[in-house]
Design a protein around this motif. Structure first.
Motif, PDB file in Angstrom:
ATOM      1  N   MET A   1       0.831  -1.199   0.000  1.00  0.00           N
ATOM      2  CA  MET A   1       0.000   0.000   0.000  1.00  0.00           C
ATOM      3  C   MET A   1       0.871   1.257   0.000  1.00  0.00           C
ATOM      4  O   MET A   1       1.995   1.241   0.491  1.00  0.00           O
ATOM      5  N   LYS A   2       0.321   2.324  -0.531  1.00  0.00           N
ATOM      6  CA  LYS A   2       1.083   3.563  -0.688  1.00  0.00           C
ATOM      7  C   LYS A   2       0.721   4.563   0.413  1.00  0.00           C
ATOM      8  O   LYS A   2      -0.456   4.814   0.657  1.00  0.00           O
ATOM      9  N   ILE A   3       1.741   5.131   1.050  1.00  0.00           N
ATOM     10  CA  ILE A   3       1.560   6.126   2.090  1.00  0.00           C
ATOM     11  C   ILE A   3       2.119   7.463   1.596  1.00  0.00           C
ATOM     12  O   ILE A   3       3.258   7.535   1.147  1.00  0.00           O
ATOM     13  N   MET A   4       1.318   8.513   1.709  1.00  0.00           N
ATOM     14  CA  MET A   4       1.770   9.858   1.332  1.00  0.00           C
ATOM     15  C   MET A   4       2.190  10.598   2.596  1.00  0.00           C
ATOM     16  O   MET A   4       1.428  10.677   3.564  1.00  0.00           O
ATOM     17  N   ILE A   5       3.420  11.133   2.596  1.00  0.00           N
ATOM     18  CA  ILE A   5       3.979  11.812   3.758  1.00  0.00           C
ATOM     19  C   ILE A   5       3.997  13.312   3.503  1.00  0.00           C
ATOM     20  O   ILE A   5       4.701  13.805   2.619  1.00  0.00           O
ATOM     21  N   VAL A   6       3.220  14.050   4.303  1.00  0.00           N
ATOM     22  CA  VAL A   6       3.169  15.510   4.187  1.00  0.00           C
ATOM     23  C   VAL A   6       3.903  16.078   5.400  1.00  0.00           C
ATOM     24  O   VAL A   6       3.305  16.362   6.436  1.00  0.00           O
ATOM     25  N   GLU A   7       5.197  16.223   5.281  1.00  0.00           N
ATOM     26  CA  GLU A   7       6.074  16.628   6.388  1.00  0.00           C
ATOM     27  C   GLU A   7       7.184  17.507   5.838  1.00  0.00           C
ATOM     28  O   GLU A   7       7.945  17.079   4.968  1.00  0.00           O
ATOM     29  N   ASP A   8       7.273  18.771   6.337  1.00  0.00           N
ATOM     30  CA  ASP A   8       8.257  19.697   5.776  1.00  0.00           C
ATOM     31  C   ASP A   8       9.639  19.568   6.420  1.00  0.00           C
ATOM     32  O   ASP A   8      10.600  20.127   5.888  1.00  0.00           O
ATOM     33  N   GLU A   9       9.746  18.865   7.547  1.00  0.00           N
ATOM     34  CA  GLU A   9      11.064  18.591   8.125  1.00  0.00           C
ATOM     35  C   GLU A   9      11.635  17.354   7.446  1.00  0.00           C
ATOM     36  O   GLU A   9      11.225  16.233   7.731  1.00  0.00           O
ATOM     37  N   ARG A  10      12.570  17.576   6.529  1.00  0.00           N
ATOM     38  CA  ARG A  10      13.048  16.506   5.661  1.00  0.00           C
ATOM     39  C   ARG A  10      13.626  15.325   6.443  1.00  0.00           C
ATOM     40  O   ARG A  10      13.431  14.165   6.062  1.00  0.00           O
ATOM     41  N   THR A  11      14.324  15.616   7.534  1.00  0.00           N
ATOM     42  CA  THR A  11      14.919  14.547   8.334  1.00  0.00           C
ATOM     43  C   THR A  11      13.844  13.601   8.852  1.00  0.00           C
ATOM     44  O   THR A  11      13.992  12.374   8.784  1.00  0.00           O
TER      45      THR A  11
END
Length: 223
Positions: A1-11
């Motif tokens: 399954m595909k998870i979309m990550i909306v996170e601006d802290e790249r680490t």
């Protein structure tokens, strides 16, 4: 399954993506934080991890935008820990909340629980067509471009739908009129011209004046 990550802290985003990859999940990370909805429509993920503090618009805004087109599960991840933030996460359409910092095993457990709960009795309900920054909602017949929105009449919606479903291909006026007749919108050639003009005007107001092209003697095309 595909998870979309909306996170601006790249680490943090990379850490989460790596952990999910080990569990066999496919991941996609947002790079342009003013194009979250467009990426969501294009990638059609099974679940969204949504940070609250984001550039341009916060996670609550994007959660609301996604809820206009899909019931896909949304898990908020945030350093905020006040009761109001957790309540807002749920009220805005989120399905769960996890506070930073978190153990990746706990995150994966929450993700698996949400996926089991969601897909044991339903699938994603993504009712949108997207092309070149324009989103057509099949639920309520409006078009979106970034923050802007335009309502379409039934006839305009049918025209837009058939053109977007055949993007890259010339659609003849005869085929469009036949589709409108089947949809009980009884139009003649002049009525089609009037509705096409109105549709183009609405697209122009969204900054997409050249979205529909005319091929003289052939019909219309969305390139």
């Amino acid at each position: 399954m595909k998870i979309m990550i909306v996170e601006d802290e790249r680490t943090i985003g990379d850490m989460v993506a790596e952990a999910l990859g080990k569990w066999g999940f496919e991941t996609v990370q947002v790079e342009e934080f003013d194009q979250v909805l467009q990426l969501f429509v294009r990638e059609n993920p099974h679940l969204v991890l949504m940070d609250i503090n984001l550039p341009a618009f916060d996670g609550f805004y994007w959660c609301n935008q996604i809820r206009e087109v899909s019931k896909v599960p949304i898990l908020f991840i945030s350093s905020r820990n006040t009761p109001i933030d957790m309540v807002m996460s749920m009220n805005m359409g989120g399905d769960d909340f996890i506070q930073k910092p978190f153990y990746t095993d706990v995150l994966v457990a929450k993700i698996n629980a949400l996926l089991r709960r969601t897909y044991s009795y339903m699938g994603t309900s993504l009712n949108v067509i997207e092309h070149d920054g324009i989103l057509l909602s099949l639920n309520d017949g409006h078009i979106l471009s970034g923050e802007q929105k335009a309502e379409l009449t039934k006839t305009e919606f049918t025209i837009m739908k058939i053109l977007m479903q055949h993007k890259g291909t010339v659609v003849t006026r005869k085929k469009i009129m036949r589709s409108l007749w089947e949809d009980e919108s009884f139009v003649d050639d002049n009525t089609l011209t009037v509705n096409m003009t109105r549709l183009r005007k609405k697209l122009a107001e969204l900054g997409k004046a050249a979205f529909i092209s005319t091929r003289k003697g052939e019909g219309y095309i969305i390139s």
